[in-house]
Design a protein around this motif. Sequence first.
Motif, PDB file in Angstrom:
ATOM      1  N   PHE A 211       0.870  -1.171   0.000  1.00  0.00           N
ATOM      2  CA  PHE A 211       0.000   0.000   0.000  1.00  0.00           C
ATOM      3  C   PHE A 211       0.910   1.225   0.000  1.00  0.00           C
ATOM      4  O   PHE A 211       1.667   1.438   0.953  1.00  0.00           O
ATOM      5  CB  PHE A 211      -0.912  -0.006   1.231  1.00  0.00           C
TER       6      PHE A 211
ATOM      7  N   MET B  59      -7.357   4.378   2.348  1.00  0.00           N
ATOM      8  CA  MET B  59      -6.309   3.383   2.117  1.00  0.00           C
ATOM      9  C   MET B  59      -5.944   2.658   3.416  1.00  0.00           C
ATOM     10  O   MET B  59      -5.714   1.440   3.426  1.00  0.00           O
ATOM     11  CB  MET B  59      -5.084   4.054   1.519  1.00  0.00           C
TER      12      MET B  59
ATOM     13  N   LEU C 285      -6.276  -1.326   4.166  1.00  0.00           N
ATOM     14  CA  LEU C 285      -5.089  -2.039   4.647  1.00  0.00           C
ATOM     15  C   LEU C 285      -5.406  -2.818   5.920  1.00  0.00           C
ATOM     16  O   LEU C 285      -5.093  -4.016   6.038  1.00  0.00           O
ATOM     17  CB  LEU C 285      -3.954  -1.043   4.891  1.00  0.00           C
TER      18      LEU C 285
END
Length: 364
Positions: free
Chosen positions: A4, A18, A22
């Motif tokens: 990521f 994000m 994750l």
Amino acid sequence: MIVFFLPNLRPGGAERVMLNVLLSYHIAYPNTKLVLLLGEKTGPLLAEIPTTIPIYSLGAANATKSIRPLIKFCKEHQPQVVFSSLGSALAASVAKRFVSSKIVFINRIGNTIGAEKLLFKNPIKRVMYLLANRFIGKNSNHIVFQCHYMAKDYIKETGVNPKNQSIIYNPVQVEKVEQLSNEKVEKEFTFIAVGRLNPQKDYKTLLDACAILKTRNSTFTLGIIGDGNLKEELQSQLKSLQLEENVFLMGFHANPYPYMKKARYLVSSSLYEGFSNVIIESLCLGTPVIATNCPGGNAEVIHDGKNGWLCKVHDATDLSNVMEKSLDQSVELDTKTIAENAQAVFHADIIFKRYEEVLNQYIK
């Protein structure tokens, strides 16, 4: 290995999305090696990363400086997938040409580019911005858009219609947000606004709207949570409009949710958005939203008279009229229904399944 990749972990919407993906993937697939790769290892959200997820830094302050160290990282670690957003998407798209073709590059478009390009007053910079986004589209194995509007806007502006693309709304960690919203606050507000003090959020128009509203209703209050380079300018405007008793610049708060929960309305005065996390978090808490019908996903989320209202962009008079209407005692929005409907669409578990489908099709 799934990487990521982000510029940093400042407290922005894209960073939170994000990070949510994750962490959700880490829980669902504890045996899959996940890595967080940052241009610079900075930002308040670093505190939310568990020690079981390795963090690497490229030591690069921007996308251009990230390219060489990213290529080196990919050649050394040979990840299966590099999943990027914001400026990191451009660096990843360039790096893709210099590493193994087996590495899959997935890029998430961070904003509505047709509107964001207008921030570049220099026509050359504007063209370069569009070319950069076109390059991302042509050099990605998969593109993720935050809403239908953004996908259509991207195709129109770049002329690129990615073969592999997904439209995935942003997730809300409902249980976590609800828990955080129960904390006590120093002051409750009629309206609350949350976001960086930058031109995109157009707080200047919001303050002008408040000045108009004050001539009709002097009892309202507005709290603005966020920090940024327009702080002094907004403080000056607030004083010149004599709004010191109504409007409060509160600075950055790591936990804005109690203020959002206890406010009557969230207000978003943005000139454009990608897909506003603050708006959907507010709705999941049952707090209705007044938002501009700006380029982005607002019109896909806000339904007039049901979970809030839309108003014109950069129009203080129209915004003040909608704010005044919202304060009418005869206006009653069902906060429980607002929360239930929003959670049924944006709950992180639901959204994660969409990201899971995208990532897993490239994991062997």
